[in-house]
Design a protein around this motif. Structure first.
Motif, PDB file in Angstrom:
ATOM      1  N   HIS A 123       0.831  -1.221   0.000  1.00 36.16           N
ATOM      2  CA  HIS A 123       0.000   0.000   0.000  1.00 36.16           C
ATOM      3  C   HIS A 123       0.853   1.254   0.000  1.00 36.16           C
ATOM      4  CE1 HIS A 123      -2.932  -2.979   1.210  1.00 36.16           C
ATOM      5  NE2 HIS A 123      -2.209  -3.254   2.278  1.00 36.16           N
ATOM      6  N   PRO A 124       1.817   1.368  -0.930  1.00 33.74           N
ATOM      7  CA  PRO A 124       2.744   2.511  -0.865  1.00 33.74           C
ATOM      8  C   PRO A 124       2.048   3.852  -1.019  1.00 33.74           C
ATOM      9  CG  PRO A 124       3.010   1.297  -2.924  1.00 33.74           C
ATOM     10  CD  PRO A 124       2.106   0.490  -2.071  1.00 33.74           C
ATOM     11  N   SER A 125       0.913   3.890  -1.741  1.00 33.88           N
ATOM     12  CA  SER A 125       0.264   5.185  -1.969  1.00 33.88           C
ATOM     13  C   SER A 125      -0.646   5.583  -0.804  1.00 33.88           C
ATOM     14  CB  SER A 125      -0.549   5.131  -3.263  1.00 33.88           C
ATOM     15  OG  SER A 125      -1.416   4.025  -3.209  1.00 33.88           O
ATOM     16  N   VAL A 126      -1.084   4.602  -0.029  1.00 27.01           N
ATOM     17  CA  VAL A 126      -2.049   4.898   1.048  1.00 27.01           C
ATOM     18  C   VAL A 126      -1.340   5.069   2.390  1.00 27.01           C
ATOM     19  CG1 VAL A 126      -4.203   4.122   2.121  1.00 27.01           C
ATOM     20  CG2 VAL A 126      -3.647   3.393  -0.215  1.00 27.01           C
ATOM     21  N   ALA A 127      -0.368   4.196   2.656  1.00 24.62           N
ATOM     22  CA  ALA A 127       0.281   4.210   3.969  1.00 24.62           C
ATOM     23  C   ALA A 127       1.247   5.388   4.079  1.00 24.62           C
ATOM     24  CB  ALA A 127       1.030   2.893   4.166  1.00 24.62           C
TER      25      ALA A 127
END
Length: 616
Positions: free
Chosen positions: A556-560
């Motif tokens: 989840h690189p874009s959310v976390a």
């Protein structure tokens, strides 16, 4: 997260067709290396099945929509001819694009029916179970000039077991389900799961004029299998050391043949009784089969019965229960029995038929939260997980204003991760706080593992584990647990160190870094030295309290709230155990000597599988 069963047939490749017309049609039959009955039984038992159907065409019409006679069709189970194509529904002469209203020419319901001069295709899944498997395909429109087609019918693929979770709940002692007579003259094989809180009750019973067969829970710790073939009743009883009416699922298997009668409960020792050498041996029953109740006594069964099989045939409890008062189809509450199958902090989630594991807060993934999430780091790689600032934060806050952080006190650290490297010194993990305190895990020059706490009150505390060189290209598992003042460090499942702090106030966490720390001003010399090299190797399944920073960076690189710098490549640490860490790292090097960045994707999978990179 699904287990698929695939049944191949003799022609799953793409096959070209030319020269076929209604007078001399092209047809191909499929052989699945098993009988129609076997395939049908398998399909009926699963939750879902599919077969991919693809038709590539150039001036070759498929279904001749909207209302002509089809130019191609397929034959399914029971030799039935079907005029719909993959991605569409039974009974309507259409392809997937017709349902989605996305066909090349909106006047037709298949792309191929537009009869264009260039190649196009109609592809989709046939998923109506009662029509599967596909046994034949017939094509009749490839005989005009420039007319050509290619088709592909994929393997039969199915998942799910409708029978395993097929259950009924018996809510009153007078309620039961009735099935046709159980025919088991010379052999009987009965198996099911049950759960109950009742002291006793009859699971199932069937009578003849004199003969009978019965399985019951006769007391909280006893299951009894009774049978009479005309020589007087025989009883096999299994006694459990613990109560069986604990509202957990238990397994029962009762068998009878000409030689013996046996009863198995869970994994307790099997009870076996030898049959008499002479006398009657045929079990003759004529009444209805009672499940969850009894005709002979008042006391039925209270609780749930699931996955009932008699001589290999499943009984559909749910279907019967829907038509029977006092019995409900299905049975809630699987997590109490199976929740322990969700590992590594995964949470068990109830489903109507079964359960699933929620791995959100776990550093692992997969259906049971057991699959490790790991990645290869290079010298400059870093993953930084930023924590939310404790509220309120005054920028010039001195340590005396720590009262405002009271709600942000981290009274514990639960840290777990695995690593593999050939490089020392290395910085594995670094956590810093808003009070300029930190916790660092480093490999020092000689390969020993150091856990370093820098605290505002106690200054620097160093815990060294020098039971060997940990930069030895082997996978090591580290656990650091601190509850309040007590610190415990485990390496490779062995307790290495216990320590009690005089006082510790490690809180208001600012960030957690794996690999190289980019903001390195506040590091002490020893950590700074390790940080100069960063970390080169493999890190796996990193957990900090309820956060999984490595998994967040990969999934989840874009959310976390996570920042990745440098090259980070997903890979299993186990797969490079045998390989040289340096070699493997260079395979992934972003400075690819051939300059083909697109070559890197297949390599990821190469290391993940059992193949080798030759001349890499």
């Amino acid at each position: 997260d699904k287990i698929w069963t695939a049944v191949q047939h003799n022609n799953t490749g793409l096959t070209r067709v030319q020269g076929a017309d209604p007078e001399k049609p092209y047809s191909m039959s499929f052989n699945y290396n098993s009988s129609a009955e076997q395939l049908e039984a398998m399909i009926n038992r699963t939750e879902y099945c599919e077969q991919e159907a693809a038709y590539h065409c150039k001036k070759s019409r498929l279904l001749n929509t909207p209302n002509g006679m089809p130019f191609a069709w397929w034959v399914g189970r029971a030799n039935e001819k079907h005029l719909y194509w993959g991605g569409s529904l039974p009974g309507i002469q259409q392809c997937a694009c017709g349902l989605e209203e996305s066909c090349l020419d909106m006047r037709y319901f298949c792309n191929c029916d537009a009869d264009r001069e260039e190649w196009t295709n109609d592809t989709g899944l046939l998923a109506f179970k009662d029509h599967l498997p596909v046994t034949q395909i017939v094509i009749t429109d490839t005989n005009r000039s420039n007319s050509e087609a290619a088709w592909k019918i994929g393997p039969l693929r199915c998942y799910g077991d409708r029978q395993f979770w097929n259950a009924a709940s018996f809510n009153t002692e007078a309620s039961y389900l009735q099935f046709p007579t159980f025919h088991a003259e010379v052999s009987a094989d009965i198996s099911f799961f049950f759960k109950t809180t009742a002291v006793s009750g009859v699971f199932l019973e069937n009578f003849g004029i004199k003969d009978f067969i019965r399985v019951e829970i006769s007391s909280p710790k006893e299951i009894t299998f009774s049978i009479d073939v005309g020589n007087g009743p025989t009883e096999a009883t299994v006694q459990s050391p613990t109560p069986l009416n604990d509202n957990q699922w238990h397994y029962v298997r009762a068998e009878r043949n000409l030689k013996q009668t046996s009863l198995q409960v869970d994994s307790l020792p099997k009870k076996v009784l030898e049959a008499p050498a002479d006398g009657h041996f045929r079990l003759q029953l004529n009444s209805q089969l009672f499940v969850g109740g009894t005709a002979s006594r008042q006391k039925g069964f209270l609780g749930c019965i699931r996955s009932l099989h008699l001589n290999g045939q499943k009984l559909d409890l749910e279907e019967k229960a829907e038509m029977t008062p006092g019995v409900k189809s299905g049975c809630p509450g699987h997590c109490s029995s199976y929740g322990n199958l969700c590992h590594n902090g995964g949470k068990c989630v109830e489903k109507y038929n079964g359960y699933s594991c929620d791995c959100t807060n776990s550093a692992y993934e997969g259906p049971f939260c057991k699959e490790e999430v790991s990645a290869l780091f290079e010298a400059g790689t870093s993953i930084t997980y930023i924590f939310q600032e404790p509220y309120p934060v005054t920028k010039n806050a001195s340590t005396s204003s720590s009262a405002i952080y009271a709600d942000a006190v981290m009274s514990k650290e639960n840290i777990a991760f695995s690593f593999l490297t050939a490089h020392a010194p290395s910085l594995l993990l670094y956590i810093n706080t808003y009070f300029h305190e930190y916790l660092a895990v480093i490999l020092s020059k000689n390969g020993s593992l150091q856990v370093r706490y820098k605290l505002s009150k106690d200054g620097l505390l160093i815990f060294t584990i020098d039971s060997g060189n940990f930069a030895n290209r082997e996978l090591h598992h580290v656990k650091i647990n601190r509850e309040g003042r007590e610190l415990v460090i485990q390496v490779d499942q062995v307790l290495k160190l216990k320590h009690n702090f005089s006082e510790i106030d490690f809180k208001a966490i600012k960030s957690l870094t794996l690999g190289k720390v980019t903001d390195s001003l506040s590091l002490d010399p020893e950590v700074s030295k390790a940080n100069a090299y960063g970390f080169t190797g493999c890190l796996s399944s990193v957990q900090y309290n309820h956060i999984a920073p490595l998994k967040a960076a990969l999934r989840h690189p874009s959310v976390a709230p996570v920042t990745v710098k440098g090259s980070l490549t997903e890979s299993t640490c186990a797969s490079i155990m045998e390989a040289d860490v340096n070699t493997v790292t260079t395979i992934y090097s972003s400075s690819d000597p051939f300059g083909k960045t697109d070559e890197r994707e297949p390599l990821t999978n190469a290391v993940r599988s059992d193949s080798a990179v030759i001349g890499g």
